[in-house]
Design an enzyme around this catalytic site. Structure first.
Site, mmCIF file in Angstrom:
data_model
loop_
_atom_site.group_PDB
_atom_site.id
_atom_site.type_symbol
_atom_site.label_atom_id
_atom_site.label_comp_id
_atom_site.label_asym_id
_atom_site.label_seq_id
_atom_site.Cartn_x
_atom_site.Cartn_y
_atom_site.Cartn_z
ATOM 1 N N ASP A 51 18.636 -12.653 16.909
ATOM 2 C CA ASP A 51 17.109 -12.407 16.414
ATOM 3 C C ASP A 51 16.526 -13.152 15.873
ATOM 4 O O ASP A 51 15.661 -12.945 15.194
ATOM 5 C CB ASP A 51 16.861 -10.464 16.284
ATOM 6 C CG ASP A 51 15.279 -10.197 16.843
ATOM 7 O OD1 ASP A 51 14.831 -11.170 17.878
ATOM 8 O OD2 ASP A 51 14.537 -9.371 16.917
ATOM 9 N N LYS A 58 13.942 -15.259 13.482
ATOM 10 C CA LYS A 58 12.476 -15.890 13.469
ATOM 11 C C LYS A 58 12.266 -15.745 12.244
ATOM 12 O O LYS A 58 13.072 -14.994 11.614
ATOM 13 C CB LYS A 58 12.358 -14.890 14.841
ATOM 14 C CG LYS A 58 12.472 -13.604 14.756
ATOM 15 C CD LYS A 58 11.285 -12.065 15.817
ATOM 16 C CE LYS A 58 11.486 -11.186 15.870
ATOM 17 N NZ LYS A 58 11.451 -10.267 16.918
ATOM 18 N N ASN A 92 11.770 -12.279 10.646
ATOM 19 C CA ASN A 92 13.456 -11.617 10.172
ATOM 20 C C ASN A 92 14.424 -12.278 9.288
ATOM 21 O O ASN A 92 15.409 -11.773 8.632
ATOM 22 C CB ASN A 92 14.183 -11.368 11.192
ATOM 23 C CG ASN A 92 13.747 -10.204 12.181
ATOM 24 O OD1 ASN A 92 13.158 -9.748 11.644
ATOM 25 N ND2 ASN A 92 14.670 -10.390 13.736
ATOM 26 N N ASP A 119 17.641 -7.038 9.489
ATOM 27 C CA ASP A 119 16.827 -6.854 10.844
ATOM 28 C C ASP A 119 17.858 -6.941 11.538
ATOM 29 O O ASP A 119 18.264 -7.855 12.446
ATOM 30 C CB ASP A 119 15.603 -7.241 11.627
ATOM 31 C CG ASP A 119 15.365 -6.629 12.854
ATOM 32 O OD1 ASP A 119 16.060 -5.396 13.576
ATOM 33 O OD2 ASP A 119 14.308 -6.359 13.462
ATOM 34 N N THR A 161 9.933 -10.255 20.397
ATOM 35 C CA THR A 161 10.108 -11.524 20.750
ATOM 36 C C THR A 161 10.872 -12.627 21.414
ATOM 37 O O THR A 161 12.123 -12.555 20.715
ATOM 38 C CB THR A 161 9.201 -12.400 18.880
ATOM 39 O OG1 THR A 161 8.694 -11.203 18.558
ATOM 40 C CG2 THR A 161 9.331 -14.257 19.165
HETATM 41 N N1 LIG Z 1 14.845 -4.868 3.014
HETATM 42 C C1 LIG Z 1 13.743 -4.572 2.466
HETATM 43 N N2 LIG Z 1 12.804 -5.786 1.561
HETATM 44 C C2 LIG Z 1 11.522 -5.610 1.777
HETATM 45 N N3 LIG Z 1 10.763 -5.929 2.945
HETATM 46 C C3 LIG Z 1 11.732 -5.029 3.962
HETATM 47 C C4 LIG Z 1 12.497 -5.161 4.282
HETATM 48 N N4 LIG Z 1 13.163 -4.914 5.491
HETATM 49 C C5 LIG Z 1 12.027 -4.563 6.523
HETATM 50 N N5 LIG Z 1 11.183 -5.166 5.949
HETATM 51 C C6 LIG Z 1 9.635 -5.195 5.310
HETATM 52 O O1 LIG Z 1 9.419 -4.442 7.244
HETATM 53 C C7 LIG Z 1 9.261 -5.326 8.305
HETATM 54 C C8 LIG Z 1 10.226 -4.550 9.842
HETATM 55 O O2 LIG Z 1 11.507 -4.490 9.500
HETATM 56 P P1 LIG Z 1 12.734 -5.008 10.443
HETATM 57 O O3 LIG Z 1 11.808 -6.397 11.104
HETATM 58 O O4 LIG Z 1 13.610 -4.661 9.980
HETATM 59 O O5 LIG Z 1 12.099 -3.500 11.752
HETATM 60 P P2 LIG Z 1 12.226 -3.506 13.027
HETATM 61 O O6 LIG Z 1 10.910 -5.365 13.616
HETATM 62 O O7 LIG Z 1 11.557 -2.310 13.361
HETATM 63 O O8 LIG Z 1 13.007 -4.074 13.660
HETATM 64 P P3 LIG Z 1 14.031 -3.481 14.597
HETATM 65 O O9 LIG Z 1 13.588 -4.734 15.689
HETATM 66 O O10 LIG Z 1 15.220 -2.695 14.633
HETATM 67 O O11 LIG Z 1 12.586 -2.483 15.986
HETATM 68 C C9 LIG Z 1 9.651 -6.632 8.328
HETATM 69 O O12 LIG Z 1 9.187 -8.026 8.490
HETATM 70 C C10 LIG Z 1 9.883 -6.686 6.598
HETATM 71 O O13 LIG Z 1 8.025 -7.062 6.316
#
Ligand SMILES: Nc1ncnc2c1ncn2[C@@H]1O[C@H](COP(=O)(O)OP(=O)(O)OP(=O)(O)O)[C@@H](O)[C@H]1O
Length: 432
Positions: free
Chosen positions: A206, A208, A211, A224, A244
């Protein structure tokens, strides 16, 4: 306006495209004839779909577990919510501060996942366990560190290192496009991150700009792992996708199973995005985007250097076996490419290359590089009514985790290998 919208509206790009339209020899229209009318259901046979079992670099690894000291009980009450950083499919990511015991005052990112949403799709239960397992197993300076994992009746919590540099996506959107040297920096750190994952039998899948997060110094950290593939098992190729799709390899979209070379396709799509302002194959609808990824023409603007052009073309090969990085040498094929000729890879591994953008961070709590759409929200971890039985068949048993580094400091670590499953799943869940 989103980063991707900019791509279509950039007149310079249109001009450049008119100057030079490149038709990759790998991409003639016949290659996927039939795919879209449904007469072809499988990609051309590819020897590289099957990882070489005698190549020790790509052997599937047994993910080991840590038997945590049950006295280290950590839960939501140990953190105060500061900001919302992002929102995903299963819940929110908060900026939090630890208020008790070890790490008091330290800032973390807290990813909260709703069990109810996860359980609705059985496959995702495995994904979530995978995310926690992968983060636990894959310690690397290029991968977001997991400090704690715990659960309540309705939610799962991942306490991650807080990456204050924000998403690479944000920097890309702000700059429009990157200079080739800037792109080479980010791509090089991504290449060694992916190499590290592949060496441990993990396909990232994934990749992109959203991430790829940056730490306070501007170095890359992958995050992620929700969609990651835990092992490179030839028998067990992944057949699912969501989210995406712009950066996804054709063989993922065709649901025919795939291997680690998908990450090198995504690297090519990301490189194209960095250097031109948008992904190589995108359209107004999901279906049309898929059509383009499967059989669209690759158009490279004339301003790209010959090295950049060559690397993009070699990464965006639809025939997996001809894609750069698909061979047994994996990342080494890419590292040896002329696009990276100015880089010393030892310096890349040491994270000693000066990042092109030094995040303007005032203090540990600074969240100014995150989207104000989120950071302006009042952070609330809404109470969750649904409670999952933690007795038999609890899909989330064993989720709870305290990082070895935290335990080591208390001289209380017990390592077990292979994983020992306890009969009472509630006993390793510090917080319920
Ligand atoms: N360790 C971190 N520190 C700061 N910001 C973070 C961190 N992890 C995630 N984020 C913020 O939160 C957003 C969403 O996190 P993440 O992509 O892990 O979740 P998601 O989109 O819900 O993933 P999933 O595909 O598992 O549903 C990221 O794009 C980033 O902006």
């Amino acid at each position: 306006m989103s980063h991707h919208d900019t791509f279509f509206m950039d007149e310079d790009y249109e001009d450049a495209r008119n100057e030079e339209e490149m038709m990759d020899e790998d991409m003639d229209d016949d290659e996927y004839k039939g795919v879209l009318d449904g007469t072809v259901t499988a990609p051309p046979p590819s020897s590289s779909y099957i990882p070489n079992p005698i190549d020790p670099r790509f052997e599937a690894v047994e993910l080991t577990d840590i038997v945590v000291n049950p006295s280290v009980k950590v839960g939501p009450q140990d953190f105060v919510l500061l900001k919302v950083l992002g929102k995903g499919g299963y819940g929110k990511v908060f900026q939090v501060k630890k208020t008790t015991g070890q790490d008091t005052g330290k800032i973390f990112a807290m990813k909260v996942l709703k069990k109810a949403t996860i359980v609705r799709n059985q496959k995702d239960t495995a994904h979530t366990r995978a995310e926690r397992n992968i983060l636990e197993a894959v310690k690397s300076p290029f991968i977001c560190d997991l400090s704690y994992a715990f659960q309540t009746g309705g939610k799962l919590y991942l306490i991650l290192e807080y990456l204050s540099g924000g998403e690479l996506f944000m920097h890309l959107e702000r700059e429009g496009i990157f200079l080739e040297d800037t792109a080479a920096f980010y791509l090089s750190e991504i290449v060694v991150s992916l190499e590290h994952l592949h060496e441990q039998g993990i396909i990232y899948r994934d990749l992109k700009p959203e991430n790829i997060l940056l730490d306070a110094k501007g170095h890359v950290k992958l995050t992620d792992f929700g969609l990651c593939k835990e092992t490179l098992d030839a028998e067990e190729k992944t057949h699912t996708f969501c989210g995406t799709i712009e950066y996804m390899a054709p063989e993922i979209l065709m649901r025919c199973g795939h291997d680690r070379a998908v990450d090198w396709w995504s690297l090519g799509a990301l490189m194209f995005d960095m250097l031109t302002g948008g992904p190589p194959f995108t359209a107004e609808s999901r279906k049309k985007t898929i059509d383009k990824i499967l059989k669209g023409r690759l158009t490279l603007p004339a301003y790209l250097s010959p090295e950049a052009r060559d690397l993009i073309k070699k990464l965006l090969k639809r025939h997996v076996e001809t894609r750069l990085g698909a061979g047994a040498d994996d990342a080494n094929e890419i590292k040896a490419h002329l696009f990276f000729r100015h880089l010393d890879w030892d310096v890349v591994y040491a994270r000693e290359i000066e990042p092109p953008f030094k995040p303007d961070i005032q203090n540990d709590e600074d969240a100014s590089l995150f989207d104000t759409k989120f950071t302006k929200m009042t952070p609330v971890d809404s109470p969750c009514d649904a409670t999952f039985s933690l007795a038999e068949n609890n899909p989330f048993a064993g989720f709870t985790y305290v990082a070895p580094s935290v335990l080591e400091q208390q001289n209380n670590i017990i390592m077990s290998k292979p994983r020992v499953r306890r009969s009472n799943p509630t006993s390793d869940d510090a917080m319920q």
